[in-house]
Enzyme design. Structure first.
Site, PDB file in Angstrom:
ATOM      1  N   GLN A   1      40.449  40.992  28.095  1.00  0.00           N
ATOM      2  CA  GLN A   1      39.696  42.435  28.654  1.00  0.00           C
ATOM      3  C   GLN A   1      39.925  43.519  28.285  1.00  0.00           C
ATOM      4  O   GLN A   1      39.236  44.388  28.419  1.00  0.00           O
ATOM      5  CB  GLN A   1      40.022  42.214  30.238  1.00  0.00           C
ATOM      6  CG  GLN A   1      39.341  40.950  31.105  1.00  0.00           C
ATOM      7  CD  GLN A   1      39.296  41.108  32.755  1.00  0.00           C
ATOM      8  OE1 GLN A   1      40.470  40.815  33.101  1.00  0.00           O
ATOM      9  NE2 GLN A   1      38.270  41.500  33.144  1.00  0.00           N
TER      10      GLN A   1
ATOM     11  N   GLY B   1      43.434  41.819  39.109  1.00  0.00           N
ATOM     12  CA  GLY B   1      44.100  40.980  38.173  1.00  0.00           C
ATOM     13  C   GLY B   1      43.417  41.496  36.790  1.00  0.00           C
ATOM     14  O   GLY B   1      42.152  42.311  36.729  1.00  0.00           O
TER      15      GLY B   1
ATOM     16  N   HIS C   1      39.788  33.604  31.967  1.00  0.00           N
ATOM     17  CA  HIS C   1      39.727  34.703  30.874  1.00  0.00           C
ATOM     18  C   HIS C   1      40.599  34.353  29.596  1.00  0.00           C
ATOM     19  O   HIS C   1      40.142  34.629  28.248  1.00  0.00           O
ATOM     20  CB  HIS C   1      40.187  36.001  31.370  1.00  0.00           C
ATOM     21  CG  HIS C   1      39.329  37.063  32.157  1.00  0.00           C
ATOM     22  ND1 HIS C   1      38.044  37.422  31.472  1.00  0.00           N
ATOM     23  CD2 HIS C   1      39.267  37.463  33.400  1.00  0.00           C
ATOM     24  CE1 HIS C   1      37.344  37.967  32.506  1.00  0.00           C
ATOM     25  NE2 HIS C   1      38.095  38.201  33.523  1.00  0.00           N
TER      26      HIS C   1
ATOM     27  N   CYS D   1      34.239  41.208  38.446  1.00  0.00           N
ATOM     28  CA  CYS D   1      35.237  40.990  37.539  1.00  0.00           C
ATOM     29  C   CYS D   1      35.019  42.626  36.803  1.00  0.00           C
ATOM     30  O   CYS D   1      33.916  43.041  36.638  1.00  0.00           O
ATOM     31  CB  CYS D   1      34.577  40.093  36.384  1.00  0.00           C
ATOM     32  SG  CYS D   1      35.635  40.059  34.831  1.00  0.00           S
ATOM     33  N   LEU D   2      36.007  43.184  36.154  1.00  0.00           N
ATOM     34  CA  LEU D   2      36.202  44.332  35.612  1.00  0.00           C
ATOM     35  C   LEU D   2      35.212  44.256  34.297  1.00  0.00           C
ATOM     36  O   LEU D   2      34.825  45.188  33.706  1.00  0.00           O
ATOM     37  CB  LEU D   2      37.364  45.043  35.419  1.00  0.00           C
ATOM     38  CG  LEU D   2      38.326  45.077  36.629  1.00  0.00           C
ATOM     39  CD1 LEU D   2      39.542  45.535  35.996  1.00  0.00           C
ATOM     40  CD2 LEU D   2      37.719  45.928  37.520  1.00  0.00           C
TER      41      LEU D   2
ATOM     42  N   HIS E   1      40.799  32.814  38.037  1.00  0.00           N
ATOM     43  CA  HIS E   1      39.802  33.791  37.433  1.00  0.00           C
ATOM     44  C   HIS E   1      40.488  34.161  36.200  1.00  0.00           C
ATOM     45  O   HIS E   1      39.907  34.413  35.217  1.00  0.00           O
ATOM     46  CB  HIS E   1      39.689  34.981  38.196  1.00  0.00           C
ATOM     47  CG  HIS E   1      38.896  36.081  37.964  1.00  0.00           C
ATOM     48  ND1 HIS E   1      37.299  36.309  38.419  1.00  0.00           N
ATOM     49  CD2 HIS E   1      39.156  36.802  36.877  1.00  0.00           C
ATOM     50  CE1 HIS E   1      36.878  37.197  37.660  1.00  0.00           C
ATOM     51  NE2 HIS E   1      37.981  37.679  36.940  1.00  0.00           N
ATOM     52  N   GLU E   2      41.937  34.776  36.188  1.00  0.00           N
ATOM     53  CA  GLU E   2      42.586  35.180  34.945  1.00  0.00           C
ATOM     54  C   GLU E   2      42.805  34.318  34.200  1.00  0.00           C
ATOM     55  O   GLU E   2      42.702  34.602  32.986  1.00  0.00           O
ATOM     56  CB  GLU E   2      43.690  35.831  35.441  1.00  0.00           C
ATOM     57  CG  GLU E   2      43.764  37.059  36.462  1.00  0.00           C
ATOM     58  CD  GLU E   2      42.449  38.160  36.189  1.00  0.00           C
ATOM     59  OE1 GLU E   2      42.464  38.363  35.129  1.00  0.00           O
ATOM     60  OE2 GLU E   2      41.922  38.680  37.226  1.00  0.00           O
TER      61      GLU E   2
HETATM   62 ZN   LIG Z   1      37.648  39.244  35.385  1.00  0.00          ZN
END
Ligand SMILES: [Zn+2]
Length: 182
Positions: free
Chosen positions: A54, A49, A148, A102-103, A144-145
């Site tokens: 991000q 995701g 963000h 997480c990226l 999670h998304e």
């Molecule tokens: Zn993340």
């Protein structure tokens, strides 16, 4: 299409509440291009995701996808999905704790509790209404998304940091099943 630079923890854009996208702006070429670039960026970094903050864009857009992962074929699948202005409602108080990455927090994993079932209300990339119930891993990725888009990251949701692990140590000492990074 373009691969975009991913903001890392510490960049203020990750801590801002992202702006909703007005319905009439969704089908505009610049929004569509942004969505395409987000999908390409998610693929490049093998994420499950990616949320617009991000990639330094404070708008309520997220993409998610989990197709067969080369290293972990047993991972549940999520077809490519684009959500705008998502609202999540837990269907019960029941939570499940599992590993997340997480990226924007590269090379770390931590056990994070999430609701096991949520209702999603959002717009899709053509401006269509999306309403569905998501469970388990799908519900986890959505939480999670959506976090963000509200200025939150998974470590905010951890009960404590005892499991917070660098990827290399995690591989040695904790690894059971990689759930990917979002
Ligand atoms: Zn993340």
């Amino acid at each position: 299409m373009a691969i975009l630079k991913v903001a890392r923890l510490g960049h203020p854009v990750l801590r801002r509440v992202a702006d909703p996208v007005p319905l009439k702006e969704i089908i505009r070429p610049e929004t569509q291009r942004l969505i395409d670039d987000m999908v390409e960026t998610m693929h490049e970094y093998v994420g499950v995701g990616l949320a617009a903050p991000q990639i330094h864009v404070s708008r309520q857009i997220a993409v998610l996808e989990c197709e067969s992962h080369p290293r972990y074929p047993e991972m549940p699948r999520i077809p490519l999905m684009v959500i705008l202005n998502p609202v999540l409602t837990p269907l019960s108080e029941e939570t499940d704790a599992d590993w997340e990455g997480c990226l924007s927090i590269p090379d770390f994993r931590g056990v994070t509790p999430r609701y096991t079932a949520v209702r999603l209300e959002a717009y899709g990339r053509k401006g269509e209404r999306i309403e569905l119930v998501a469970k388990d891993f799908f519900a986890r990725v959505l939480q999670h998304e959506t976090d963000h888009l509200n200025g939150k990251v998974y470590v905010d949701r951890m009960r404590d940091f005892m499991t917070l692990s660098h990827l290399q140590e995690w591989s040695r000492h904790w690894r059971e099943q990689d759930r990917g990074a979002g």
